[in-house]
Design a protein around this motif. Structure first.
Motif, PDB file in Angstrom:
ATOM      1  N   GLN A 183      35.197 -11.740 -23.679  1.00 57.35           N
ATOM      2  CA  GLN A 183      34.493 -12.980 -23.338  1.00 57.35           C
ATOM      3  C   GLN A 183      34.458 -13.239 -21.834  1.00 57.35           C
ATOM      4  OE1 GLN A 183      37.124 -15.274 -25.830  1.00 57.35           O
ATOM      5  NE2 GLN A 183      35.482 -15.778 -27.273  1.00 57.35           N
ATOM      6  N   ILE A 184      35.448 -12.729 -21.116  1.00 58.85           N
ATOM      7  CA  ILE A 184      35.539 -12.914 -19.669  1.00 58.85           C
ATOM      8  C   ILE A 184      35.323 -11.550 -19.024  1.00 58.85           C
ATOM      9  CG2 ILE A 184      36.916 -13.792 -17.769  1.00 58.85           C
ATOM     10  CD1 ILE A 184      36.237 -15.896 -19.867  1.00 58.85           C
ATOM     11  N   ASP A 185      34.075 -11.229 -18.727  1.00 52.91           N
ATOM     12  CA  ASP A 185      33.746  -9.908 -18.206  1.00 52.91           C
ATOM     13  C   ASP A 185      32.835 -10.030 -16.994  1.00 52.91           C
ATOM     14  OD1 ASP A 185      33.901  -7.200 -18.018  1.00 52.91           O
ATOM     15  OD2 ASP A 185      33.011  -6.770 -19.962  1.00 52.91           O
ATOM     16  N   THR A 186      32.687  -8.925 -16.286  1.00 48.71           N
ATOM     17  CA  THR A 186      31.899  -8.885 -15.053  1.00 48.71           C
ATOM     18  C   THR A 186      30.549  -8.241 -15.306  1.00 48.71           C
ATOM     19  OG1 THR A 186      33.878  -8.731 -13.675  1.00 48.71           O
ATOM     20  CG2 THR A 186      31.821  -7.951 -12.709  1.00 48.71           C
ATOM     21  N   ASP A 187      29.491  -8.895 -14.820  1.00 46.43           N
ATOM     22  CA  ASP A 187      28.154  -8.304 -14.895  1.00 46.43           C
ATOM     23  C   ASP A 187      27.274  -8.943 -13.826  1.00 46.43           C
ATOM     24  OD1 ASP A 187      26.158  -6.630 -15.718  1.00 46.43           O
ATOM     25  OD2 ASP A 187      25.648  -7.757 -17.526  1.00 46.43           O
ATOM     26  N   PHE A 188      26.344  -8.177 -13.295  1.00 52.08           N
ATOM     27  CA  PHE A 188      25.455  -8.690 -12.263  1.00 52.08           C
ATOM     28  C   PHE A 188      24.152  -7.897 -12.263  1.00 52.08           C
ATOM     29  CE2 PHE A 188      27.980  -5.335 -10.325  1.00 52.08           C
ATOM     30  CZ  PHE A 188      27.066  -4.618  -9.564  1.00 52.08           C
ATOM     31  N   GLU A 189      23.153  -8.464 -11.604  1.00 49.23           N
ATOM     32  CA  GLU A 189      21.856  -7.812 -11.456  1.00 49.23           C
ATOM     33  C   GLU A 189      21.487  -7.757  -9.977  1.00 49.23           C
ATOM     34  OE1 GLU A 189      19.109 -10.095 -13.738  1.00 49.23           O
ATOM     35  OE2 GLU A 189      19.973  -9.498 -15.690  1.00 49.23           O
ATOM     36  N   ILE A 190      20.890  -6.633  -9.574  1.00 44.85           N
ATOM     37  CA  ILE A 190      20.306  -6.503  -8.244  1.00 44.85           C
ATOM     38  C   ILE A 190      18.854  -6.932  -8.385  1.00 44.85           C
ATOM     39  CG2 ILE A 190      19.823  -4.950  -6.322  1.00 44.85           C
ATOM     40  CD1 ILE A 190      22.037  -3.090  -7.510  1.00 44.85           C
ATOM     41  N   ASP A 191      18.512  -8.071  -7.804  1.00 42.27           N
ATOM     42  CA  ASP A 191      17.268  -8.748  -8.153  1.00 42.27           C
ATOM     43  C   ASP A 191      16.091  -8.401  -7.249  1.00 42.27           C
ATOM     44  OD1 ASP A 191      16.017 -10.553  -9.972  1.00 42.27           O
ATOM     45  OD2 ASP A 191      15.931 -12.036  -8.364  1.00 42.27           O
ATOM     46  N   ASN A 192      16.313  -8.281  -5.933  1.00 39.16           N
ATOM     47  CA  ASN A 192      15.173  -8.100  -5.037  1.00 39.16           C
ATOM     48  C   ASN A 192      15.660  -7.686  -3.650  1.00 39.16           C
ATOM     49  OD1 ASN A 192      12.491  -8.057  -4.305  1.00 39.16           O
ATOM     50  ND2 ASN A 192      12.316 -10.246  -3.958  1.00 39.16           N
ATOM     51  N   VAL A 193      14.737  -7.130  -2.860  1.00 38.54           N
ATOM     52  CA  VAL A 193      14.987  -6.816  -1.458  1.00 38.54           C
ATOM     53  C   VAL A 193      13.777  -7.284  -0.653  1.00 38.54           C
ATOM     54  CG1 VAL A 193      15.381  -5.029   0.276  1.00 38.54           C
ATOM     55  CG2 VAL A 193      16.426  -4.809  -1.976  1.00 38.54           C
TER      56      VAL A 193
END
Length: 310
Positions: A183-193
Motif C-alpha cells: 500500500q505504501i510504494d514508490t511510483d512516478f511518471e516522467i511527464d514532459n521536457v
C-alpha cells in the motif's frame, strides 16, 4: 555515509532541510559550547531499504502494529547536557522541509523513546530506541514529522563571554507510511521536457508526477541528440530533484549548454528513486522563450474587477 546534525542555539533554531528523505542529511555547525550530533543507524527492514536509503528515518507500519528504529545521540559539547527527545510538526514549502512550532504533529502521540530523557557527559554517546505504535483505527496514508533532540546545559555557572547557552535543538525529518509495503510504494511518471528561460538563464525543464505513496527525491540525467544536425550530441546532464510529495507534480531545471540550440531534438530522460529507475524518450521542438506575462496579467485584472464589484 553518516548523517550528522550539529546543534545551534535557539536564537538560530529555525533550520530548513532539503533532499533529505533520501537520506542525504545536512550538517549545521554548532556556534557554542553546547552541541549534539544525531546519527540515524541503518535500518534492517528490507521494506524500508527498498524504498529509501537505510539511514533515512523512514517507517512503514500497518495499523495496530509497531516498529522501532535506532538513533545515536553524541555530545559535541565540553559540558554535561540533559537531552530530551520528541516528535514535532514538519511543513514543506516548495519541497523543502521546514520547522513550524506553531503546529503539533499528528504522529507525536504514537511515538516513544527508550530512553527519552538522559544526561550526556562531554563527548559521550547514547543509543536510543525510537518506536512508533500506530493505533488500529488509523487510516492508510502517509505522514511526515521531525525528530527533535533538545539539549539543556547541566551547568548553572556562567563564564563571561564564553558562557554556555541555555538550550539548543537539532532535528531530523521522519517519514511514516501507515499500511503495508504493497500500500505504501514508490511510483512516478516522467511527464514532459521543455525549454524555459528563468532569470535570464536557459534551462531544460523536466516535469514529473508522483503517482506513488512515498515522497520522491529523484536523481538522473538527460541526453539530447539533434535530428537536424548529424552527430550533435549533448549530455548526459545530471540532475537531482527537491522532495516531490505523493499526488504532486514537480520538476527540475537543468542548465542548457550552448550546443542546445532551438530546433528539433530527441531527448532521453532517466530518473531513479532508490531501486526504481524509469526512462522516457521524447522528440521535441526545443526553444527557450521566456514565459508570457499575458495570462498572469489577465488573471490579476479579473481579480481586481471581482474584488471591486464585491
Amino acid at each position: 555515509m553518516r548523517s550528522k546534525f550539529l546543534a545551534t542555539s535557539l536564537l538560530s533554531l529555525f533550520l530548513t532541510f532539503s533532499g533529505i528523505l533520501s537520506g542525504g542529511l545536512v550538517a549545521a555547525e554548532a556556534k557554542s559550547n553546547l552541541g549534539l550530533v544525531l546519527d540515524i543507524l541503518p535500518s534492517t527492514d528490507p521494506s524500508i531499504n527498498r524504498l529509501t536509503d537505510g539511514q533515512a528515518l523512514w517507517f512503514v507500519i500497518p495499523p495496530g502494529q509497531n516498529k522501532s528504529r535506532q538513533i545515536r545521540i553524541t555530545s559535541s559539547s565540553n559540558v554535561s547536557e540533559v537531552i530530551t527527545l520528541s516528535v514535532g510538526y514538519l511543513n514543506r514549502i516548495n519541497g523543502v522541509a521546514t520547522i513550524d512550532d506553531s503546529k503539533k504533529s499528528e504522529t507525536a502521540p504514537w511515538a516513544s523513546f527508550s530512553p527519552s530523557n538522559f544526561t550526556l557527559a562531554p563527548g559521550a554517546s547514547q543509543v536510543v530506541d525510537f518506536t512508533y505504535s500506530v493505533p488500529a483505527n488509523t487510516d492508510i496514508g502517509i505522514h511526515e514529522a521531525f525528530l527533535f533532540a533538545y539539549a539543556k546545559s547541566n551547568s548553572t555557572t556562567s563564564k563571561a563571554e564564553y558562557s554556555v547557552p541555555q538550550a539548543a535543538r537539532i532535528a531530523s525529518p521522519i517519514f511514516l507510511g501507515v499500511g503495508t509495503t504493497a500500500q505504501i510504494d514508490t511510483d512516478f511518471e516522467i511527464d514532459n521536457v521543455t525549454g524555459v528561460v528563468v532569470d535570464g538563464i536557459r534551462n531544460l525543464k523536466i516535469d514529473f508526477k508522483n503517482v506513488g505513496k512515498t515522497p520522491l527525491n529523484l536523481s538522473g540525467n538527460i541526453q539530447l541528440s539533434s535530428t537536424e544536425f548529424m552527430n550533435r550530441l549533448v549530455g548526459p546532464l545530471n540532475f537531482t530533484s527537491v522532495v516531490i510529495r505523493p499526488g504532486i507534480d514537480g520538476y527540475v531545471l537543468v542548465p542548457a549548454p550552448a550546443e542546445v540550440t532551438p530546433g528539433k531534438w530527441k531527448v532521453l530522460v532517466t530518473a531513479t528513486q532508490i531501486s526504481n529507475t524509469k526512462t522516457r524518450e521524447f522528440t521535441k521542438n526545443i526553444d527557450f522563450k521566456a514565459p508570457s506575462a499575458l495570462v498572469p496579467n489577465l488573471i490579476r485584472i479579473a481579480l481586481i474587477f471581482f474584488f471591486a464589484s464585491v
